[in-house]
Motif scaffolding. Structure first.
Motif, PDB file in Angstrom:
ATOM      1  N   ASN A   1       3.714  15.263  -9.502  1.00 20.10           N
ATOM      2  CA  ASN A   1       4.873  14.517  -9.002  1.00 20.10           C
ATOM      3  C   ASN A   1       5.603  15.181  -7.845  1.00 20.10           C
ATOM      4  O   ASN A   1       6.050  14.506  -6.910  1.00 20.10           O
ATOM      5  CB  ASN A   1       5.858  14.280 -10.152  1.00 20.10           C
ATOM      6  CG  ASN A   1       5.281  13.380 -11.234  1.00 20.10           C
ATOM      7  OD1 ASN A   1       4.344  12.624 -10.997  1.00 20.10           O
ATOM      8  ND2 ASN A   1       5.831  13.458 -12.437  1.00 20.10           N
ATOM      9  N   HIS A   2       5.742  16.502  -7.893  1.00 18.53           N
ATOM     10  CA  HIS A   2       6.541  17.172  -6.870  1.00 18.53           C
ATOM     11  C   HIS A   2       5.865  17.178  -5.494  1.00 18.53           C
ATOM     12  O   HIS A   2       6.512  17.482  -4.489  1.00 18.53           O
ATOM     13  CB  HIS A   2       6.857  18.610  -7.302  1.00 18.53           C
ATOM     14  CG  HIS A   2       5.682  19.525  -7.311  1.00 18.53           C
ATOM     15  ND1 HIS A   2       4.553  19.291  -8.060  1.00 18.53           N
ATOM     16  CD2 HIS A   2       5.449  20.699  -6.654  1.00 18.53           C
ATOM     17  CE1 HIS A   2       3.674  20.262  -7.885  1.00 18.53           C
ATOM     18  NE2 HIS A   2       4.196  21.124  -7.034  1.00 18.53           N
TER      19      HIS A   2
ATOM     20  N   HIS B   1       4.182  14.403  -4.261  1.00 19.47           N
ATOM     21  CA  HIS B   1       3.972  13.039  -3.792  1.00 19.47           C
ATOM     22  C   HIS B   1       4.602  12.781  -2.433  1.00 19.47           C
ATOM     23  O   HIS B   1       3.940  12.288  -1.512  1.00 19.47           O
ATOM     24  CB  HIS B   1       4.542  12.042  -4.805  1.00 19.47           C
ATOM     25  CG  HIS B   1       3.736  11.949  -6.060  1.00 19.47           C
ATOM     26  ND1 HIS B   1       4.161  11.237  -7.173  1.00 19.47           N
ATOM     27  CD2 HIS B   1       2.529  12.466  -6.410  1.00 19.47           C
ATOM     28  CE1 HIS B   1       3.255  11.329  -8.127  1.00 19.47           C
ATOM     29  NE2 HIS B   1       2.269  12.071  -7.693  1.00 19.47           N
ATOM     30  N   ILE B   2       5.878  13.071  -2.300  1.00 17.50           N
ATOM     31  CA  ILE B   2       6.560  12.645  -1.079  1.00 17.50           C
ATOM     32  C   ILE B   2       6.079  13.429   0.131  1.00 17.50           C
ATOM     33  O   ILE B   2       5.951  12.881   1.235  1.00 17.50           O
ATOM     34  CB  ILE B   2       8.092  12.722  -1.239  1.00 17.50           C
ATOM     35  CG1 ILE B   2       8.765  12.005  -0.062  1.00 17.50           C
ATOM     36  CG2 ILE B   2       8.573  14.165  -1.388  1.00 17.50           C
ATOM     37  CD1 ILE B   2      10.200  11.670  -0.293  1.00 17.50           C
ATOM     38  N   GLU B   3       5.760  14.698  -0.048  1.00 16.76           N
ATOM     39  CA  GLU B   3       5.271  15.499   1.080  1.00 16.76           C
ATOM     40  C   GLU B   3       3.965  14.917   1.629  1.00 16.76           C
ATOM     41  O   GLU B   3       3.818  14.731   2.845  1.00 16.76           O
ATOM     42  CB  GLU B   3       5.041  16.939   0.628  1.00 16.76           C
ATOM     43  CG  GLU B   3       4.412  17.824   1.702  1.00 16.76           C
ATOM     44  CD  GLU B   3       4.030  19.201   1.190  1.00 16.76           C
ATOM     45  OE1 GLU B   3       3.342  19.927   1.938  1.00 16.76           O
ATOM     46  OE2 GLU B   3       4.414  19.546   0.053  1.00 16.76           O
TER      47      GLU B   3
ATOM     48  N   ALA C   1       9.190  10.602  -5.792  1.00 17.60           N
ATOM     49  CA  ALA C   1       9.885  11.876  -5.606  1.00 17.60           C
ATOM     50  C   ALA C   1      10.621  12.219  -6.891  1.00 17.60           C
ATOM     51  O   ALA C   1      10.569  11.468  -7.870  1.00 17.60           O
ATOM     52  CB  ALA C   1      10.859  11.767  -4.429  1.00 17.60           C
TER      53      ALA C   1
ATOM     54  N   GLN D   1      15.531  12.410  -2.216  1.00 19.85           N
ATOM     55  CA  GLN D   1      14.239  12.783  -1.655  1.00 19.85           C
ATOM     56  C   GLN D   1      13.463  11.543  -1.219  1.00 19.85           C
ATOM     57  O   GLN D   1      12.876  11.511  -0.138  1.00 19.85           O
ATOM     58  CB  GLN D   1      13.430  13.565  -2.680  1.00 19.85           C
ATOM     59  CG  GLN D   1      13.935  14.961  -2.985  1.00 19.85           C
ATOM     60  CD  GLN D   1      13.117  15.647  -4.082  1.00 19.85           C
ATOM     61  OE1 GLN D   1      12.143  15.094  -4.584  1.00 19.85           O
ATOM     62  NE2 GLN D   1      13.529  16.845  -4.459  1.00 19.85           N
ATOM     63  N   ALA D   2      13.444  10.534  -2.075  1.00 17.96           N
ATOM     64  CA  ALA D   2      12.703   9.319  -1.750  1.00 17.96           C
ATOM     65  C   ALA D   2      13.255   8.661  -0.488  1.00 17.96           C
ATOM     66  O   ALA D   2      12.498   8.136   0.340  1.00 17.96           O
ATOM     67  CB  ALA D   2      12.749   8.345  -2.921  1.00 17.96           C
TER      68      ALA D   2
ATOM     69  N   LEU E   1      11.884   9.485   3.048  1.00 17.79           N
ATOM     70  CA  LEU E   1      10.579   9.026   3.523  1.00 17.79           C
ATOM     71  C   LEU E   1      10.763   8.048   4.675  1.00 17.79           C
ATOM     72  O   LEU E   1      11.606   7.156   4.619  1.00 17.79           O
ATOM     73  CB  LEU E   1       9.805   8.357   2.386  1.00 17.79           C
ATOM     74  CG  LEU E   1       8.327   8.056   2.682  1.00 17.79           C
ATOM     75  CD1 LEU E   1       7.513   9.346   2.711  1.00 17.79           C
ATOM     76  CD2 LEU E   1       7.744   7.095   1.649  1.00 17.79           C
TER      77      LEU E   1
END
Length: 335
Positions: A78-79, A81-83, A102, A107-108, A111
């Motif tokens: 999960n940590h 995903h956004i990267e 995220a 964080q989300a 994006l």
């Protein structure tokens, strides 16, 4: 006439790609699995050989540099995903990302999805024909005003080395299955909750939440509850109650592939007169439905995908749940 299949790259050799998404892509007339990337060439090549994937790359970035890859599927912890989602979008790739996008809504919200590219969180359940049918009937007013929703999703995790047992990786029941249950209540009501009250029990060794119960206040007399766990036997249900009828979705989240799915309707006020009617839908693979609908959208068809704003909204609910767990009281959901 079917458009040319969308050429996919897989960012990781995760088991869900092996047992769910790659078979779904193979079953879809709209998808082609072209490449896989891992942290080293040996791992990528072994996976590619096992799954009969033409190209194996020693890094995720190498998949993104392949000009023939049009879309990527991200099933990393999960940590990460956004990267990787942002890197993929920056390289001009469409993105289907496992949930949650995220660990926080903030964080989300960072994006950036360039114009012309698709981003979608992999809530495969929303692509089931019966979920789509229920949503259409709710919006048509067939059940009156929705007043209550109850969602449960649990299973047992006995592998202490699994990333779901590591807080820094976004482990825990709320991130893993709570996001499904929260999404289901939002799906039914068609709006966002105003506040939540939550309690969670944590694994004493690893510190992640393993059992959680949540009340969600949608305002105007509308309530929802959810129970999730990674430390019990497997259980799942989704019950939606309106002013003019009730809906039960058996096996709502992990739907059977080999037999029909069902929706049970009951439209009475007197329990003694209850007369539930069962509607069946043909057997289907919800992952294949997800892949096909994503590919069709990528080729320009209007299929009603949920994008980044929905991912942010769902994480606002998760943020509030964690805030309530910490405070022991009601927590407002950011709007």
């Amino acid at each position: 006439m079917i458009d040319a299949p969308v050429r996919w790259g897989i960012l990781s050799t995760a088991n869900i790609a092996r047992i769910k998404l790659i078979p779904a892509m193979r079953a879809s007339a709209h998808a082609e699995v072209l490449a896989v990337g891992s942290r080293n060439q040996e791992s990528a090549q072994a996976f590619a050989d096992e799954m009969d994937i033409p190209r194996a790359y020693a890094s995720y970035e190498a998949v993104l540099d392949d000009p023939e890859v049009e879309a990527v599927y991200i099933p990393l912890p999960n940590h990460l995903h956004i990267e990787l989602a942002q890197k993929a979008l920056d390289k001009g790739k469409h993105v289907l990302c496992e949930k949650p996008l995220a660990l926080t809504a903030a964080q989300a919200a960072s994006l950036r999805v360039p114009p012309g590219l698709l981003f979608c969180e992999a809530f495969m359940v929303r692509h089931q024909p019966r979920w789509l049918a229920v949503k259409e009937r709710i919006e048509a007013g067939d059940y009156g005003d929705i007043r209550m929703v109850q969602a449960m999703l649990t299973f047992g995790l006995d592998d202490p080395g699994n990333y779901r047992m590591r807080p820094e990786f976004g482990g825990g029941a709320l991130y893993d299955v709570g996001c499904y249950a929260a999404m289901a209540t939002r799906f039914a009501f068609g709006c966002e909750p105003r506040r939540v009250m939550a309690h969670a029990s944590r694994d004493p060794e690893h510190g992640v939440d393993v059992v959680a119960s949540v009340l969600l206040d949608y305002g105007e007399g509308r309530h929802a509850s959810l129970m999730v766990s990674t430390a019990t036997s497997a259980a799942q249900h989704l019950h939606i109650v309106g002013s003019q009828g009730a809906i039960d979705l058996p096996e709502p989240f992990i739907a059977p592939v080999e037999r029909p799915t069902r929706v049970v309707h009951d439209n009475v006020f007197d329990l003694y007169q209850s007369d539930p009617k069962t509607e069946t839908f043909p057997p289907m693979d919800q992952y294949e439905q997800e892949v096909s609908r994503f590919c069709r959208a990528l080729r320009g068809e209007e299929v009603g995908l949920y994008g980044l704003e929905d991912s942010i909204a769902n994480l606002r609910v998760i943020d509030a749940i964690f805030a309530s767990v910490d405070s022991g009281g009601w927590a407002a959901v950011a709007q």
